[in-house]
Design a protein around this motif. Structure first.
Motif, PDB file in Angstrom:
ATOM      1  N   ILE A  63       0.864  -1.182   0.000  1.00 24.42           N
ATOM      2  CA  ILE A  63       0.000   0.000   0.000  1.00 24.42           C
ATOM      3  C   ILE A  63       0.906   1.238   0.000  1.00 24.42           C
ATOM      4  CG2 ILE A  63      -1.869   1.198   1.227  1.00 24.42           C
ATOM      5  CD1 ILE A  63      -2.340  -1.491   2.734  1.00 24.42           C
ATOM      6  N   SER A  64       0.540   2.242  -0.771  1.00 25.28           N
ATOM      7  CA  SER A  64       1.296   3.487  -0.687  1.00 25.28           C
ATOM      8  C   SER A  64       0.380   4.566  -0.098  1.00 25.28           C
ATOM      9  CB  SER A  64       1.867   3.880  -2.044  1.00 25.28           C
ATOM     10  OG  SER A  64       0.886   3.787  -3.024  1.00 25.28           O
ATOM     11  N   PHE A  65       0.933   5.742   0.099  1.00 21.32           N
ATOM     12  CA  PHE A  65       0.126   6.773   0.744  1.00 21.32           C
ATOM     13  C   PHE A  65       0.401   8.135   0.135  1.00 21.32           C
ATOM     14  CE2 PHE A  65       3.520   8.681   3.231  1.00 21.32           C
ATOM     15  CZ  PHE A  65       4.435   7.645   3.288  1.00 21.32           C
ATOM     16  N   GLY A  66      -0.495   9.047   0.439  1.00 24.02           N
ATOM     17  CA  GLY A  66      -0.346  10.388  -0.106  1.00 24.02           C
ATOM     18  C   GLY A  66      -1.134  11.395   0.706  1.00 24.02           C
ATOM     19  N   ALA A  67      -1.070  12.649   0.231  1.00 24.10           N
ATOM     20  CA  ALA A  67      -1.757  13.752   0.897  1.00 24.10           C
ATOM     21  C   ALA A  67      -2.957  14.185   0.063  1.00 24.10           C
ATOM     22  CB  ALA A  67      -0.775  14.900   1.088  1.00 24.10           C
ATOM     23  N   GLN A  68      -3.678  15.177   0.564  1.00 19.84           N
ATOM     24  CA  GLN A  68      -4.897  15.616  -0.116  1.00 19.84           C
ATOM     25  C   GLN A  68      -4.796  17.020  -0.692  1.00 19.84           C
ATOM     26  OE1 GLN A  68      -7.924  15.239   2.875  1.00 19.84           O
ATOM     27  NE2 GLN A  68      -7.568  13.051   3.145  1.00 19.84           N
ATOM     28  N   ASP A  69      -3.676  17.680  -0.394  1.00 21.49           N
ATOM     29  CA  ASP A  69      -3.466  19.045  -0.892  1.00 21.49           C
ATOM     30  C   ASP A  69      -2.020  19.416  -0.614  1.00 21.49           C
ATOM     31  OD1 ASP A  69      -4.135  21.562  -1.977  1.00 21.49           O
ATOM     32  OD2 ASP A  69      -4.499  22.408   0.008  1.00 21.49           O
ATOM     33  N   VAL A  70      -1.549  20.477  -1.253  1.00 22.21           N
ATOM     34  CA  VAL A  70      -0.181  20.953  -1.027  1.00 22.21           C
ATOM     35  C   VAL A  70      -0.198  22.471  -1.169  1.00 22.21           C
ATOM     36  CG1 VAL A  70       0.499  20.755  -3.469  1.00 22.21           C
ATOM     37  CG2 VAL A  70       2.239  20.586  -1.697  1.00 22.21           C
ATOM     38  N   SER A  71       0.764  23.109  -0.524  1.00 17.70           N
ATOM     39  CA  SER A  71       0.842  24.567  -0.608  1.00 17.70           C
ATOM     40  C   SER A  71       1.252  25.013  -2.014  1.00 17.70           C
ATOM     41  CB  SER A  71       1.869  25.083   0.398  1.00 17.70           C
ATOM     42  OG  SER A  71       2.006  26.483   0.260  1.00 17.70           O
ATOM     43  N   LEU A  72       0.877  26.244  -2.327  1.00 21.52           N
ATOM     44  CA  LEU A  72       1.303  26.873  -3.575  1.00 21.52           C
ATOM     45  C   LEU A  72       2.755  27.312  -3.473  1.00 21.52           C
ATOM     46  CD1 LEU A  72      -1.617  29.400  -4.152  1.00 21.52           C
ATOM     47  CD2 LEU A  72      -0.957  27.561  -5.703  1.00 21.52           C
ATOM     48  N   HIS A  73       3.229  27.445  -2.246  1.00 20.49           N
ATOM     49  CA  HIS A  73       4.539  28.052  -2.013  1.00 20.49           C
ATOM     50  C   HIS A  73       5.604  27.010  -1.687  1.00 20.49           C
ATOM     51  CE1 HIS A  73       2.196  31.685  -1.961  1.00 20.49           C
ATOM     52  NE2 HIS A  73       1.391  31.123  -1.076  1.00 20.49           N
ATOM     53  N   ASP A  74       6.855  27.393  -1.948  1.00 26.49           N
ATOM     54  CA  ASP A  74       7.960  26.471  -1.706  1.00 26.49           C
ATOM     55  C   ASP A  74       8.320  26.359  -0.239  1.00 26.49           C
ATOM     56  OD1 ASP A  74       8.226  25.699  -4.275  1.00 26.49           O
ATOM     57  OD2 ASP A  74       9.755  27.184  -4.795  1.00 26.49           O
TER      58      ASP A  74
END
Ligand code: PGA
Length: 257
Positions: A63-74
């Motif tokens: 099984i792998s995993f991930g997120a649901q959103d990320v920032s626009l900024h670095d």
């Protein structure tokens, strides 16, 4: 599904559900229920604070995993934000972008979705880019026009070899969390149109490599018919991903030829 050219993916979207302390028992149950042979990439996209717990619990599993959103900024002075580098440091394989709930409740624009896609690709995370029409757009027969616009905006400026790594999720807004699923024909029509848009922007080779998922009330009962469609390469699963037996059944649905 077309396993010859692209990956089959079943990704759970937990949205804002479950607690970090509930991750272990869920993953243990899911692992015990998953089919013995791997027929797809199975992923859980969970809230940020649950990521480390899921990461620990799935160790040595497929099984792998991930997120649901990320920032626009670095990086920098952006209180409350989580950047792509943090997600890759945690080991995320995927990150959902442009989910209709973010577009609707947080005013996320198509150009922001595009920035997020670039940010994720830059750190090696696979973006799961959500597109989909409202009920009003469907009724006015504007679905394909709108999808064309959303896909083009999301993939603007992305190199062809990077596009091949992207995943598109077709999620009609009227089907999300409503129990109202698009028919297999409706879902296939739009997924096929998405592939045609990518073919037009890039070429046939790129288009046939992109996994396109269906999302919107996909469940243990309707998954087989949806997954049997040639341009549907898996699912982005909300409600049904919260129950391990239902989610495992959807994963098992990818065993069909
Ligand atoms: P649903 O959600 O399966 O609960 O409809 C899908 C999604 O929003 O990704």
């Amino acid at each position: 599904m077309n396993r010859k050219y692209r990956k089959t993916i079943i990704a759970g979207n937990w949205k804002m559900n479950k607690l970090p302390s509930e991750a272990r028992s869920f993953v243990d149950e899911l692992r015990s229920l998953l089919p013995k042979t791997k027929t797809c990439d199975t992923a859980l996209c969970v809230p940020y604070p649950i990521i480390p717990n899921v990461a620990r619990a799935i160790k040595d599993s497929r099984i792998s995993f991930g997120a649901q959103d990320v920032s626009l900024h670095d990086s920098g002075a952006y209180t409350g934000e989580v950047n792509a580098a943090m997600l890759t440091d945690l080991g995320c394989r995927y990150c959902i972008v442009g989910h209709s709930e973010r577009r609707q409740y947080h005013g996320e624009t198509d150009s922001e979705v595009n920035t997020k896609v670039h940010n994720l690709l830059n750190v090696g995370i696979i973006p799961i880019i959500c597109v989909g029409e409202s009920l009003e757009q469907r009724e006015k027969e504007l679905t394909l026009e709108y999808i064309d616009y959303q896909v083009k905006a999301a993939l603007a400026g992305v190199e062809p070899k990077e596009v091949k790594r992207c995943v598109i999720a077709y999620e009609p807004i009227w089907a999300i969390g409503t129990g109202k699923t698009a028919t297999a024909e409706q879902a296939e029509e739009v997924c096929c149109a998405i592939r045609a848009v990518i073919r037009g922007m890039f070429d046939a080779r790129v288009a046939r490599s992109v996994s396109i998922l269906y999302g919107g009330s996909m469940n243990a009962k309707n998954c087989d018919e949806l997954l049997a469609q040639p341009d549907i390469d898996g699912g982005l699963i909300g409600g049904a991903s919260l129950k391990a037996p239902d989610f495992a059944r959807i994963v098992a649905g990818t065993a069909q030829e």
